[in-house]
Design a protein around this motif. Structure first.
Motif, mmCIF file in Angstrom:
data_model
loop_
_atom_site.group_PDB
_atom_site.id
_atom_site.type_symbol
_atom_site.label_atom_id
_atom_site.label_comp_id
_atom_site.label_asym_id
_atom_site.label_seq_id
_atom_site.Cartn_x
_atom_site.Cartn_y
_atom_site.Cartn_z
ATOM 1 N N ILE A 122 0.815 -1.116 -0.110
ATOM 2 C CA ILE A 122 0.049 -0.105 -0.070
ATOM 3 C C ILE A 122 0.979 1.226 0.119
ATOM 4 O O ILE A 122 0.801 2.162 -0.704
ATOM 5 N N SER A 123 1.929 1.359 0.826
ATOM 6 C CA SER A 123 2.859 2.142 0.821
ATOM 7 C C SER A 123 3.520 2.640 -0.459
ATOM 8 O O SER A 123 3.402 4.094 -0.893
ATOM 9 N N THR A 124 3.812 1.668 -0.977
ATOM 10 C CA THR A 124 4.472 1.802 -2.464
ATOM 11 C C THR A 124 3.650 2.303 -3.412
ATOM 12 O O THR A 124 3.990 3.072 -4.321
ATOM 13 N N ALA A 125 2.400 1.771 -3.503
ATOM 14 C CA ALA A 125 1.579 1.981 -4.462
ATOM 15 C C ALA A 125 1.022 3.612 -4.446
ATOM 16 O O ALA A 125 0.694 4.215 -5.210
ATOM 17 N N GLU A 126 0.764 3.802 -3.149
ATOM 18 C CA GLU A 126 0.315 5.191 -2.777
ATOM 19 C C GLU A 126 1.357 6.309 -3.259
ATOM 20 O O GLU A 126 1.284 7.399 -3.686
ATOM 21 N N MET A 127 2.798 5.952 -2.868
ATOM 22 C CA MET A 127 3.898 6.765 -3.491
ATOM 23 C C MET A 127 4.014 6.967 -5.040
ATOM 24 O O MET A 127 4.293 7.901 -5.553
ATOM 25 N N THR A 128 3.646 5.787 -5.403
ATOM 26 C CA THR A 128 3.677 5.689 -6.993
ATOM 27 C C THR A 128 2.690 6.591 -7.585
ATOM 28 O O THR A 128 2.905 7.283 -8.469
ATOM 29 N N ILE A 129 1.383 6.626 -6.861
ATOM 30 C CA ILE A 129 0.422 7.436 -7.562
ATOM 31 C C ILE A 129 0.796 9.001 -7.258
ATOM 32 O O ILE A 129 0.473 9.821 -7.976
ATOM 33 N N GLY A 130 1.338 9.040 -6.075
ATOM 34 C CA GLY A 130 1.778 10.581 -5.806
ATOM 35 C C GLY A 130 2.926 11.085 -6.814
ATOM 36 O O GLY A 130 2.706 12.089 -7.136
ATOM 37 N N LEU A 131 3.819 10.165 -7.142
ATOM 38 C CA LEU A 131 4.640 10.482 -8.071
ATOM 39 C C LEU A 131 4.284 10.791 -9.546
ATOM 40 O O LEU A 131 4.552 11.885 -10.303
ATOM 41 N N ALA A 132 3.230 10.039 -9.702
ATOM 42 C CA ALA A 132 2.627 10.447 -11.263
ATOM 43 C C ALA A 132 1.691 11.721 -11.268
ATOM 44 O O ALA A 132 1.615 12.375 -11.944
ATOM 45 N N LEU A 133 1.114 11.568 -10.121
ATOM 46 C CA LEU A 133 0.237 12.888 -9.963
ATOM 47 C C LEU A 133 1.179 14.400 -10.002
ATOM 48 O O LEU A 133 0.968 15.353 -10.474
ATOM 49 N N ALA A 134 2.378 14.249 -9.370
ATOM 50 C CA ALA A 134 3.421 15.221 -9.275
ATOM 51 C C ALA A 134 4.067 15.461 -10.499
ATOM 52 O O ALA A 134 3.998 16.887 -11.071
ATOM 53 N N LEU A 135 4.045 14.707 -11.344
ATOM 54 C CA LEU A 135 4.418 14.797 -13.054
ATOM 55 C C LEU A 135 3.380 15.205 -13.734
ATOM 56 O O LEU A 135 3.623 16.498 -14.352
ATOM 57 N N LEU A 136 2.089 14.636 -13.943
ATOM 58 C CA LEU A 136 0.996 14.966 -14.553
ATOM 59 C C LEU A 136 0.648 16.609 -14.298
ATOM 60 O O LEU A 136 0.306 17.387 -15.095
ATOM 61 N N ARG A 137 0.735 17.165 -12.850
ATOM 62 C CA ARG A 137 0.399 18.411 -12.578
ATOM 63 C C ARG A 137 1.596 19.305 -12.473
ATOM 64 O O ARG A 137 1.638 20.308 -11.869
ATOM 65 N N ARG A 138 2.815 19.009 -12.607
ATOM 66 C CA ARG A 138 4.046 19.685 -12.682
ATOM 67 C C ARG A 138 4.091 20.235 -11.253
ATOM 68 O O ARG A 138 4.460 21.230 -10.873
ATOM 69 N N ILE A 139 3.924 19.511 -10.061
ATOM 70 C CA ILE A 139 3.841 19.988 -8.794
ATOM 71 C C ILE A 139 5.446 20.394 -8.425
ATOM 72 O O ILE A 139 5.616 21.567 -7.959
ATOM 73 N N PRO A 140 6.411 19.482 -8.575
ATOM 74 C CA PRO A 140 7.856 19.990 -7.832
ATOM 75 C C PRO A 140 8.320 21.111 -8.688
ATOM 76 O O PRO A 140 8.991 21.970 -8.059
ATOM 77 N N LEU A 141 8.132 21.410 -9.962
ATOM 78 C CA LEU A 141 8.798 22.213 -10.673
ATOM 79 C C LEU A 141 8.078 23.438 -10.218
ATOM 80 O O LEU A 141 8.808 24.535 -10.152
ATOM 81 N N SER A 142 6.759 23.672 -10.478
ATOM 82 C CA SER A 142 6.205 25.093 -10.045
ATOM 83 C C SER A 142 6.529 25.378 -8.591
ATOM 84 O O SER A 142 6.477 26.335 -8.059
ATOM 85 N N HIS A 143 6.580 24.441 -7.611
ATOM 86 C CA HIS A 143 6.943 24.580 -6.061
ATOM 87 C C HIS A 143 8.083 25.204 -6.322
ATOM 88 O O HIS A 143 8.492 26.208 -5.548
ATOM 89 N N ASN A 144 9.214 24.743 -7.120
ATOM 90 C CA ASN A 144 10.587 25.214 -6.877
ATOM 91 C C ASN A 144 10.599 26.688 -7.383
ATOM 92 O O ASN A 144 11.591 27.366 -7.002
ATOM 93 N N THR A 145 9.879 27.028 -8.304
ATOM 94 C CA THR A 145 9.831 28.457 -8.812
ATOM 95 C C THR A 145 9.330 29.185 -7.922
ATOM 96 O O THR A 145 9.798 30.506 -7.606
ATOM 97 N N LEU A 146 8.510 29.033 -6.780
ATOM 98 C CA LEU A 146 8.232 29.947 -5.846
ATOM 99 C C LEU A 146 9.203 29.819 -4.786
ATOM 100 O O LEU A 146 9.324 31.090 -4.224
#
Length: 359
Positions: A122-146
């Protein structure tokens, strides 16, 4: 008196193992000793003939004196250790892949071995989903610009925005404890989930999940591919340049399984030419990582590359399941019951430890 060793580390602590064993034994007399190894503060590695181990043979040999059963995640259980521990009858390993245990040496000596498969599913699955969402919505990149005190409006431009899970095709390479959960969650979010798994049982796929006929079909049809296979000679570099070339321009890749499943040089090439819009990794060919690899330079240059330090399976719940899992195996062994997840069964009609917990 039965002697049990709780051989912990700084994720699954020895005290944590001890408490789980005490609960499982429900007050039955046992001497539970503790030893703790330095992982993850110090990397695990090869010890003699076993892999992904923490601590030394000498430490373990001393701690195992007179011990009937050991509960551990990473203790280096080598042929030398087993030869020096004649009273040991059960090795309970709190992980799915016990690469730190010489299984053949245990089998030769009639020592039972059990593991805890799926403990971090479950832990690895949830992390995988989090990584996928981070990519799809460009979360880390936009976070770093702020963090850089930049308010960049282009993240709302049509040619810069990310995508949604709903309506996309998400391909999974493997549908075991991790991949199966990822499949069900993405299907519930409205994705068309395409799975390749040669071991998939008929009828195992739920609504919104399709079975692929080949690995190549997954790459050719998916907007995002996530890797969930075990690392074997057959699956090494199953994600390679030829298969990445089959993906749609602007697709994405996630790997939170094993670093050896992916050719990371081929991924860097695919990102540089725009074949991949982004990639997310929690695992690497070498750990600790080689920071000179091009992926780190590409991430620093502003490409959508999300990198985490092999923490997908790290949750409090995983630690609890692991400790409780090995404790239950010890209880069963000492009570003369069949193990839940035996990797090596001790010879004879009954387990050698039958009835020891009652003495």
């Amino acid at each position: 008196m039965t002697h049990i060793l709780a051989a912990g580390d700084r994720f699954i602590r020895s005290a944590h193992l001890r408490k789980s064993i005490e609960r499982a034994l429900a007050g039955r007399a046992a001497d539970i000793r503790e030893i703790e190894f330095p992982w993850p503060d110090a990397p695990f590695g090869r010890v003699a003939e076993v892999n992904e181990a923490s601590g030394t043979e000498e430490q373990l040999i001393e701690a195992l004196t007179g011990v009937t059963a050991i509960a551990t995640q990473l203790a280096p259980i080598t042929d030398r250790v087993l030869a020096a521990s004649p009273e040991l009858r059960l090795i309970a390993v709190s992980r799915g892949g016990p690469t730190n245990v010489n299984l053949e040496a245990a089998r030769t000596r009639g020592i039972a071995v059990a593991n805890v498969p799926g403990r971090n599913g479950i832990s690895t699955a949830e992390m995988t989903i989090g990584l996928a969402l981070a990519l799809l919505r460009r979360i880390p990149l936009s976070h770093n610009t702020l963090l850089a005190h930049e308010w960049r409006g282009e993240f709302y431009r049509l040619d810069e925005v990310g995508g949604e899970v709903k309506g996309s095709t998400i391909g999974l390479l493997g549908a075991g404890a991790v991949g199966g959960h990822v499949a069900s969650v993405f299907a519930a979010m409205g994705a068309d989930v395409l799975v390749f798994d040669p071991y998939l049982q008929p009828g195992a796929l739920g609504s919104g999940v399709r079975k692929a006929e080949s690995v190549e079909q997954v790459f050719a049809e998916s907007d995002l591919v996530s890797v969930h296979a075990r690392l074997t000679e057959e699956t090494t570099h199953m994600v390679n340049a030829e298969r990445l070339a089959l993906m749609r321009h602007g697709s994405r890749l996630v790997n939170a399984a094993r670093g050896g499943l992916v050719d990371y040089d081929a991924v860097a090439d695919a990102v540089e030419r725009g074949q991949l819009a982004g990639a997310a990794f929690d695992v690497y060919p070498e750990e600790p990582v080689d920071f000179s690899h091009r992926l780190f330079a590409l991430a620093a240059a502003g490409h959508d590359i999300v990198l985490t330090p092999h923490i997908a399976g790290a949750s409090r719940e995983t630690a609890n399941r692991a400790a409780d899992g090995v404790a239950e195996e010890i209880r069963r062994f000492l009570a003369g019951e069949a193990l839940l997840h035996p990797l090596v069964a001790a010879p004879g009609p009954a387990w050698p430890g039958a009835g020891l917990a009652q003495r």
